[in-house]
Design an enzyme around this catalytic site. Structure first.
Site, PDB file in Angstrom:
ATOM      1  N   GLY A  12      29.276  36.288  46.469  1.00 28.94           N
ATOM      2  CA  GLY A  12      28.430  35.433  46.644  1.00 28.94           C
ATOM      3  C   GLY A  12      27.411  35.348  45.254  1.00 28.94           C
ATOM      4  O   GLY A  12      26.993  36.549  45.168  1.00 28.94           O
ATOM      5  N   VAL A  24      20.497  41.878  29.956  1.00 29.94           N
ATOM      6  CA  VAL A  24      21.439  42.796  29.496  1.00 29.94           C
ATOM      7  C   VAL A  24      21.590  42.120  28.118  1.00 29.94           C
ATOM      8  O   VAL A  24      21.713  42.944  26.974  1.00 29.94           O
ATOM      9  CB  VAL A  24      22.734  42.497  30.261  1.00 29.94           C
ATOM     10  CG1 VAL A  24      23.741  43.005  29.599  1.00 29.94           C
ATOM     11  CG2 VAL A  24      22.524  43.717  31.433  1.00 29.94           C
ATOM     12  N   ARG A  79      35.549  35.285  44.633  1.00 29.76           N
ATOM     13  CA  ARG A  79      35.924  36.456  45.127  1.00 29.76           C
ATOM     14  C   ARG A  79      37.371  36.378  44.890  1.00 29.76           C
ATOM     15  O   ARG A  79      38.143  35.775  45.058  1.00 29.76           O
ATOM     16  CB  ARG A  79      35.825  36.228  46.596  1.00 29.76           C
ATOM     17  CG  ARG A  79      34.310  36.019  46.940  1.00 29.76           C
ATOM     18  CD  ARG A  79      34.207  35.986  48.892  1.00 29.76           C
ATOM     19  NE  ARG A  79      32.913  35.510  48.950  1.00 29.76           N
ATOM     20  CZ  ARG A  79      31.673  36.127  49.092  1.00 29.76           C
ATOM     21  NH1 ARG A  79      31.638  37.318  48.768  1.00 29.76           N
ATOM     22  NH2 ARG A  79      30.786  35.330  49.415  1.00 29.76           N
ATOM     23  N   CYS A  80      37.678  37.530  44.043  1.00 32.20           N
ATOM     24  CA  CYS A  80      39.098  37.836  43.570  1.00 32.20           C
ATOM     25  C   CYS A  80      40.016  38.508  44.327  1.00 32.20           C
ATOM     26  O   CYS A  80      39.931  39.460  44.744  1.00 32.20           O
ATOM     27  CB  CYS A  80      38.955  38.441  42.220  1.00 32.20           C
ATOM     28  SG  CYS A  80      40.601  38.437  41.457  1.00 32.20           S
ATOM     29  N   ASP A 111      29.147  44.650  47.406  1.00 30.26           N
ATOM     30  CA  ASP A 111      30.002  45.960  47.882  1.00 30.26           C
ATOM     31  C   ASP A 111      31.336  45.814  47.594  1.00 30.26           C
ATOM     32  O   ASP A 111      32.103  46.680  46.944  1.00 30.26           O
ATOM     33  CB  ASP A 111      29.716  46.586  49.173  1.00 30.26           C
ATOM     34  CG  ASP A 111      30.220  45.519  50.335  1.00 30.26           C
ATOM     35  OD1 ASP A 111      30.376  44.369  49.983  1.00 30.26           O
ATOM     36  OD2 ASP A 111      30.465  45.914  51.506  1.00 30.26           O
ATOM     37  N   GLY A 112      31.938  44.481  47.597  1.00 27.76           N
ATOM     38  CA  GLY A 112      33.317  44.217  47.281  1.00 27.76           C
ATOM     39  C   GLY A 112      33.605  44.306  45.636  1.00 27.76           C
ATOM     40  O   GLY A 112      34.333  44.853  45.165  1.00 27.76           O
ATOM     41  N   ASP A 137      22.898  45.031  51.886  1.00 26.11           N
ATOM     42  CA  ASP A 137      23.865  45.835  52.606  1.00 26.11           C
ATOM     43  C   ASP A 137      24.297  47.026  51.565  1.00 26.11           C
ATOM     44  O   ASP A 137      25.463  47.553  51.983  1.00 26.11           O
ATOM     45  CB  ASP A 137      24.854  44.915  53.214  1.00 26.11           C
ATOM     46  CG  ASP A 137      25.832  44.253  52.268  1.00 26.11           C
ATOM     47  OD1 ASP A 137      25.294  44.220  51.001  1.00 26.11           O
ATOM     48  OD2 ASP A 137      26.872  43.765  52.464  1.00 26.11           O
ATOM     49  N   ARG A 179      25.553  38.711  56.423  1.00 31.14           N
ATOM     50  CA  ARG A 179      27.042  39.469  56.697  1.00 31.14           C
ATOM     51  C   ARG A 179      26.849  40.298  57.797  1.00 31.14           C
ATOM     52  O   ARG A 179      26.534  39.982  59.176  1.00 31.14           O
ATOM     53  CB  ARG A 179      27.637  39.963  55.562  1.00 31.14           C
ATOM     54  CG  ARG A 179      29.083  39.438  55.296  1.00 31.14           C
ATOM     55  CD  ARG A 179      29.533  39.604  53.673  1.00 31.14           C
ATOM     56  NE  ARG A 179      29.046  40.941  53.185  1.00 31.14           N
ATOM     57  CZ  ARG A 179      29.961  41.667  52.496  1.00 31.14           C
ATOM     58  NH1 ARG A 179      31.282  41.477  52.478  1.00 31.14           N
ATOM     59  NH2 ARG A 179      29.467  42.463  51.922  1.00 31.14           N
ATOM     60  N   GLU A 230      23.898  36.061  61.065  1.00 31.05           N
ATOM     61  CA  GLU A 230      25.233  35.226  61.401  1.00 31.05           C
ATOM     62  C   GLU A 230      26.272  35.699  61.862  1.00 31.05           C
ATOM     63  O   GLU A 230      27.303  35.259  62.779  1.00 31.05           O
ATOM     64  CB  GLU A 230      25.670  34.691  60.003  1.00 31.05           C
ATOM     65  CG  GLU A 230      25.669  35.739  58.876  1.00 31.05           C
ATOM     66  CD  GLU A 230      26.385  35.359  57.370  1.00 31.05           C
ATOM     67  OE1 GLU A 230      26.437  34.254  57.182  1.00 31.05           O
ATOM     68  OE2 GLU A 230      26.294  35.861  56.647  1.00 31.05           O
ATOM     69  N   GLN A 286      19.560  30.065  51.215  1.00 30.46           N
ATOM     70  CA  GLN A 286      19.144  31.220  50.834  1.00 30.46           C
ATOM     71  C   GLN A 286      19.797  31.849  49.687  1.00 30.46           C
ATOM     72  O   GLN A 286      19.111  32.666  49.036  1.00 30.46           O
ATOM     73  CB  GLN A 286      19.651  32.222  51.877  1.00 30.46           C
ATOM     74  CG  GLN A 286      19.032  32.026  53.174  1.00 30.46           C
ATOM     75  CD  GLN A 286      19.688  32.618  54.642  1.00 30.46           C
ATOM     76  OE1 GLN A 286      19.523  33.590  55.103  1.00 30.46           O
ATOM     77  NE2 GLN A 286      20.670  31.586  55.021  1.00 30.46           N
ATOM     78  N   ARG A 287      20.692  31.309  49.183  1.00 31.11           N
ATOM     79  CA  ARG A 287      21.420  31.721  47.753  1.00 31.11           C
ATOM     80  C   ARG A 287      21.073  31.058  46.713  1.00 31.11           C
ATOM     81  O   ARG A 287      20.849  31.470  45.378  1.00 31.11           O
ATOM     82  CB  ARG A 287      23.194  31.888  47.935  1.00 31.11           C
ATOM     83  CG  ARG A 287      23.590  32.791  49.001  1.00 31.11           C
ATOM     84  CD  ARG A 287      24.649  33.213  48.717  1.00 31.11           C
ATOM     85  NE  ARG A 287      25.908  32.539  48.262  1.00 31.11           N
ATOM     86  CZ  ARG A 287      27.117  32.428  48.464  1.00 31.11           C
ATOM     87  NH1 ARG A 287      27.468  33.166  49.645  1.00 31.11           N
ATOM     88  NH2 ARG A 287      27.859  31.571  48.042  1.00 31.11           N
TER      89      ARG A 287
HETATM   90  O1  F6P Z   1      27.300  38.157  50.884  1.00 35.38           O
HETATM   91  C1  F6P Z   1      26.654  37.100  50.638  1.00 35.38           C
HETATM   92  C2  F6P Z   1      26.841  35.850  51.562  1.00 35.38           C
HETATM   93  O2  F6P Z   1      25.983  34.760  51.422  1.00 35.38           O
HETATM   94  C3  F6P Z   1      26.870  36.332  53.187  1.00 35.38           C
HETATM   95  O3  F6P Z   1      25.421  36.565  53.592  1.00 35.38           O
HETATM   96  C4  F6P Z   1      27.634  35.191  53.687  1.00 35.38           C
HETATM   97  O4  F6P Z   1      28.225  35.800  55.047  1.00 35.38           O
HETATM   98  C5  F6P Z   1      28.696  35.257  52.632  1.00 35.38           C
HETATM   99  O5  F6P Z   1      28.261  35.363  51.414  1.00 35.38           O
HETATM  100  C6  F6P Z   1      29.240  33.719  52.690  1.00 35.38           C
HETATM  101  O6  F6P Z   1      30.304  33.666  51.716  1.00 35.38           O
HETATM  102  P1  F6P Z   1      30.922  32.358  51.247  1.00 35.38           P
HETATM  103  O7  F6P Z   1      30.163  31.804  50.015  1.00 35.38           O
HETATM  104  O8  F6P Z   1      32.188  32.879  50.828  1.00 35.38           O
HETATM  105  O9  F6P Z   1      31.090  31.275  52.102  1.00 35.38           O
END
Ligand code: F6P
Length: 377
Positions: A12, A24, A79-80, A111-112, A137, A179, A230, A286-287
């Site tokens: 994410g 960098v 996400r691969c 973490d992934g 996390d 998460r 969530e 939030q992102r």
């Molecule tokens: O890991 C960041 C995050 O925003 C989590 O808070 C949320 O559960 C997840 O990604 C949502 O992922 P996606 O963008 O795949 O819907």
């Protein structure tokens, strides 16, 4: 021969990722190192595009200077799904070393992404992780990149929600991201004076939420805020409360397999507490926010540390480095430990308990409201 590094953002997106890329790029340039930007996370290393130049491009500092304040991630992210398969990892590691001649890789992700980086380390690729996720996390670090921004977005939203809740004397349920980590929820609850917080770290019961909300209302606070992380639904006991039956005939149609949600919770509370409960899911705002000063500064220092590590340090066999924050300062540790969430971070039980039990101190207005309610009954 001059060195060449690569950088990617993965998982994410999180506010501050661009600032870390800029950092960098600038420090790499200072060391005379060529920097390749890998697009769309680990997918960019799989050579899937028709034109490979689309996936792995030289990053010039002139280009990246403009992205410092940009929202999202300039390098794109993904996400691969294939990045745990041995044959894929073997091929990618081989390409990085022998085709792209990349001497070190900076991975900005959660973490992934760290697990993927560790798999590359085991195949002889030197990797440094920068913790890029809003979720906070990764226990080895006090903060992850984007967490502070996400909390600030939530705090701003909850302050607005509490203003309208106050205006209408309505309770409100607010869902935040995280998460399986309740940090965003806890921090938001503390900062806004919310009356309840529900997190995946703690088992909870719908009946306790109803009880607490009813207590608040009875004590003159019909505008309480409940913050929920969530994924905390999995940790709640809703089974013993007849919420499906209660909703029959209400404006919310519920089927036997309908999962619980923030919206449903508001409906259940509305009926159980006889109050106009509303709900909001803060979601992806939030992102996508502009990084706070904290996240931008952390990104810049983390980028600097990552380049220094790749230039000057040799990790232990099969390991890499992870940059983080310890005692308020940027530090680095083993990527293996960081990916395995070592050392674990204890949950703040005391704060959780305080938020969820602090009694309401009624004002004169509230007492009048309580008296009026009692007369109606
Ligand atoms: O890991 C960041 C995050 O925003 C989590 O808070 C949320 O559960 C997840 O990604 C949502 O992922 P996606 O963008 O795949 O819907």
């Amino acid at each position: 021969m001059s060195k060449k590094f690569g950088i990617l953002t993965s998982g994410g997106d999180s506010p501050g990722m661009n600032a870390a890329v800029v950092s960098v790029a600038r420090y790499a340039q200072q060391y005379g190192v060529e920097l390749m930007g890998i697009r769309r996370g680990y997918n960019g290393l799989l050579g899937k595009s028709e034109n490979e130049l689309n996936d792995i491009r030289k990053l010039r500092s002139e280009t990246v200077l403009d992205i410092l304040d940009m929202r999202g991630t300039y390098l794109r992210t993904a996400r691969c799904k294939e990045f745990f398969l041995d044959e894929v990892l073997d091929q990618v590691a081989d390409d990085l070393k022998n085709k792209h001649h990349i001497d070190g890789l900076v991975i900005i992700g959660g973490d992934g992404s760290y697990r993927g980086a560790l798999d590359l380390c085991k195949r002889g690729v030197r990797c440094v992780g920068i913790p890029g996720t809003i979720d906070n996390d990764l226990p080895y670090t006090e903060a992850t990149l984007g967490y502070d921004t996400a909390v600030n977005v939530c705090v701003e939203a909850v302050r607005s929600i509490r203003a309208t809740s106050r205006s209408h004397d309505r309770p409100h349920v607010v869902e935040v991201m995280g998460r399986r980590c309740g940090d965003i929820a806890m921090r938001t609850a503390i900062a806004t004076g919310a009356e309840m917080v529900i997190v995946p770290e703690k088992k909870w019961d719908l009946r306790d939420v109803i009880k607490r909300l009813n207590e608040q209302i009875t004590n003159g606070n019909p505008r309480a805020t409940i913050i929920i992380c969530e994924n905390a639904w999995e940790d709640g006991n809703m089974a013993d409360y007849p919420w499906r039956e209660q909703l029959c005939g209400s404006d919310e149609c519920v089927h036997g397999d309908t999962p619980f949600s923030t919206k449903l919770m508001a409906h259940v509370l509305k009926i159980a507490c006889n109050a106009e409960v509303r709900s909001t899911v803060i979601g992806y705002t939030q992102r996508g926010a502009i990084p706070t000063a904290y996240d931008s500064a952390f990104a810049f220092e983390a980028g600097h540390r990552a380049v220094e590590l790749l230039m000057n340090e040799t990790p232990a066999k099969d390991d890499g480095f992870a940059v983080g924050v310890q005692h308020g300062r940027v530090f680095h540790t083993s990527l293996k430990d960081a990916a395995q969430k070592k050392p674990p971070r204890p949950f703040d039980e005391k704060m959780y308990h305080t938020i969820n039990t602090l009694p309401y101190l009624p004002r004169e207005d509230d007492l009048i409201l309580v008296a009026a309610r009692n007369v109606k009954k």
